[in-house]
Design a protein around this motif. Structure first.
Motif, short mmCIF file in Angstrom:
data_model
loop_
_atom_site.label_atom_id
_atom_site.label_comp_id
_atom_site.label_asym_id
_atom_site.label_seq_id
_atom_site.Cartn_x
_atom_site.Cartn_y
_atom_site.Cartn_z
N ARG A 196 67.29 -16.77 188.85
CA ARG A 196 67.64 -17.85 189.73
C ARG A 196 66.55 -18.36 190.38
N GLY A 197 66.60 -19.63 191.05
CA GLY A 197 65.48 -20.24 191.52
C GLY A 197 66.04 -21.03 192.71
N SER A 198 65.37 -21.71 193.56
CA SER A 198 65.80 -22.35 194.75
C SER A 198 66.93 -23.65 194.22
N HIS A 199 66.87 -24.19 193.20
CA HIS A 199 68.03 -25.06 192.68
C HIS A 199 68.89 -24.44 191.46
N GLY A 200 68.99 -23.32 191.41
CA GLY A 200 69.85 -22.64 190.46
C GLY A 200 69.01 -22.12 189.32
N GLU A 201 69.36 -21.87 188.21
CA GLU A 201 68.91 -21.11 187.02
C GLU A 201 67.28 -21.79 186.75
N VAL A 202 66.51 -20.83 186.48
CA VAL A 202 64.91 -21.36 186.06
C VAL A 202 64.99 -21.34 184.62
N ALA A 203 64.83 -22.13 183.80
CA ALA A 203 64.94 -22.29 182.35
C ALA A 203 63.48 -21.87 181.77
N HIS A 204 63.25 -21.23 180.67
CA HIS A 204 62.21 -21.19 179.88
C HIS A 204 62.38 -21.57 178.44
N VAL A 205 61.07 -21.82 177.92
CA VAL A 205 60.97 -22.57 176.63
C VAL A 205 60.02 -21.53 175.81
N GLU A 206 60.82 -21.12 174.76
CA GLU A 206 59.99 -20.13 173.66
C GLU A 206 59.43 -21.20 172.70
N GLY A 207 58.30 -20.53 172.29
CA GLY A 207 57.53 -21.36 171.36
C GLY A 207 56.43 -20.61 170.47
N GLU A 208 55.98 -21.06 169.73
CA GLU A 208 54.64 -20.27 168.91
C GLU A 208 53.60 -21.20 168.68
N MET A 209 52.33 -20.91 169.02
CA MET A 209 51.24 -21.73 169.08
C MET A 209 50.78 -21.48 167.59
N GLU A 210 50.21 -22.70 166.91
CA GLU A 210 49.64 -22.63 165.78
C GLU A 210 48.28 -22.05 166.07
N VAL A 211 47.87 -20.74 165.49
CA VAL A 211 46.48 -20.29 165.41
C VAL A 211 46.15 -20.10 163.93
N GLU A 212 44.78 -20.56 163.68
CA GLU A 212 44.13 -20.25 162.44
C GLU A 212 43.46 -18.83 162.39
N LYS A 213 43.62 -18.45 161.11
CA LYS A 213 43.01 -17.16 160.81
C LYS A 213 41.41 -17.27 161.24
N TYR A 214 40.91 -16.25 161.73
CA TYR A 214 39.34 -15.93 161.84
C TYR A 214 38.79 -14.84 161.13
N VAL A 215 37.44 -15.11 161.15
CA VAL A 215 36.72 -14.25 160.40
C VAL A 215 35.63 -13.97 161.37
N ALA A 223 59.92 -23.11 182.81
CA ALA A 223 59.77 -24.57 183.10
C ALA A 223 59.78 -24.67 184.77
N GLY A 224 60.01 -23.44 185.34
CA GLY A 224 59.82 -23.80 186.82
C GLY A 224 60.96 -24.37 187.51
N GLN A 225 60.91 -24.35 188.93
CA GLN A 225 62.00 -24.96 189.72
C GLN A 225 62.54 -26.08 189.29
N ALA A 226 61.92 -27.35 189.62
CA ALA A 226 62.42 -28.55 189.34
C ALA A 226 62.66 -29.04 187.66
N LEU A 227 61.58 -28.56 187.05
CA LEU A 227 61.97 -29.04 185.62
C LEU A 227 63.18 -28.27 185.22
N SER A 228 63.38 -27.10 185.63
CA SER A 228 64.71 -26.44 185.05
C SER A 228 65.98 -27.53 185.56
N VAL A 229 65.74 -28.01 186.74
CA VAL A 229 67.03 -29.03 187.14
C VAL A 229 66.97 -30.05 185.92
N PHE A 230 65.94 -30.75 185.54
CA PHE A 230 65.95 -31.69 184.62
C PHE A 230 66.51 -31.23 183.37
N LEU A 231 66.11 -30.12 183.05
CA LEU A 231 66.48 -29.71 181.53
C LEU A 231 67.86 -29.36 181.66
N LYS A 232 68.46 -28.99 182.71
CA LYS A 232 70.18 -28.60 182.79
C LYS A 232 70.69 -29.82 182.82
#
Lengths: 148, 172
Positions: A4-23, B32-41
């Motif tokens: 929960r944040g100050s304006h409701g739910e705080v979203a998150h985005v999951e992803g995977e960065m492209e990384v090359e093999k290294y030697v 996404a943080g506080q404000a961006l979460s509202v945008f995504l919603k």
């Protein structure tokens, strides 16, 4: 898990960065350390009266130092028990990871420890893979076991 | 006195002791943080949400917690109609992962319609997105610039609270 944040739910985005093999080549000093590992030896650097482990190219005072074989025994300075691997997958059985310090040295290694009874102060020694399986890397050591 | 080290051939690297080969996995979870979460919603609900700066009155899309020009906390939330004009556009022949695309994609900056804006301000609420129904030639010829566009939303059940909840912007 969303929080929960100050304006409701705080979203998150999951992803995977492209990384090359290294030697990564070991470098001039690393090569000598790697070759020692092939022989089943661990190297440190002697700087005056101090022995620094693992070996590094220069002493803290920028002096050259001298590569020497670490004799051991190694002492368990600290340890932890892990239940998951670095990707978060559950291990078949828990493993002990210990910080081990050779006698009279500064620094130490973090490695697997296989012992019936694990405690700080336990004396241990490295167990190497068979010669033909070694590649000159720290995983040439399978784990440490208590010194009889 | 020479510089320490030596040249190593690729072939030699394969035999050298102590060489480490590794392909890291770089998974992340980006908050996404506080404000961006509202945008995504808002996107999930088919809305484009912006936020007004209390000090300079500009509308920020995507919304933020403070205005980076005035350094003042952001004020009220505004729901925008979603319609706008193509500010600029470009044709892309490769995907985000550099693969050649079968059909080129048109990407654009959309100047969104917003209360209090005339449409010629240098700073405006906008979105970077795909355009559909626009040909390569229309972009290259500059014909698409200034075109009236509106978002084409994905069906409600398919929206995930992501910018891709808008399939693209289309002319109308």
């Amino acid at each position: 898990m969303n929080k929960r944040g100050s304006h409701g739910e705080v979203a998150h985005v999951e992803g995977e960065m492209e990384v090359e093999k290294y030697v990564y080549p070991p470098g001039t000093l690393g090569e000598r350390v790697a070759e020692a590992l092939l022989e089943g030896k661990l190297l440190g650097i002697k700087c005056g009266n101090d022995l620094l482990v693992p070996a590094r190219p220069y002493c803290p005072d920028y002096g050259r130092g001298e590569l020497v074989e670490v004799q051991g025994p190694w002492t368990v300075e600290s340890y932890t028990i892990i239940y998951k691997d670095m990707r978060g997958e559950r291990l078949k059985e828990p493993q002990v990871i210990a910080l081990l310090k050779p006698e009279g040295a500064q620094g130490g290694l973090i490695h697997y420890l296989k012992a019936e009874k694990v405690f700080v102060g336990l004396k241990a020694r490295p167990v190497f893979k068979p010669r033909e399986e070694r590649r000159g890397v720290l995983s040439d050591i399978l784990y440490f076991i208590p010194v009889e | 006195m020479g510089i320490p080290g030596r040249y190593v051939k690729e072939e030699e690297l394969k035999r050298m002791a102590g060489v480490i080969e590794y392909k890291p996995t770089a998974k992340y979870a980006y908050s996404a943080g506080q404000a961006l979460s509202v945008f995504l919603k808002g996107l999930r609900e088919g809305k484009i949400v912006g936020r007004t700066c209390n000090s300079c009155r500009r509308i920020m899309v995507p919304p933020r917690e403070f205005c980076e020009y005035c350094h003042s906390p952001a004020g009220e939330w505004v729901e925008l109609p979603g319609t706008g004009r193509v500010e600029t556009a470009s044709v892309s022949y490769i995907s985000a992962r550099r693969a050649k695309l079968r059909e080129p994609e048109v990407v654009a900056i959309i100047r969104l319609d917003a209360p209090g804006y005339r449409g010629d301000e240098p700073d405006f609420p906008g979105i970077f997105h795909r355009l559909c129904g626009v040909t390569e030639e229309e972009v290259k010829g500059g014909k698409v610039f200034g075109a009236r566009v509106r978002p084409r939303w994905r069906p409600e059940g398919e929206r995930r609270g992501s910018i891709t909840d808008i399939e693209c912007f289309e002319r109308w």
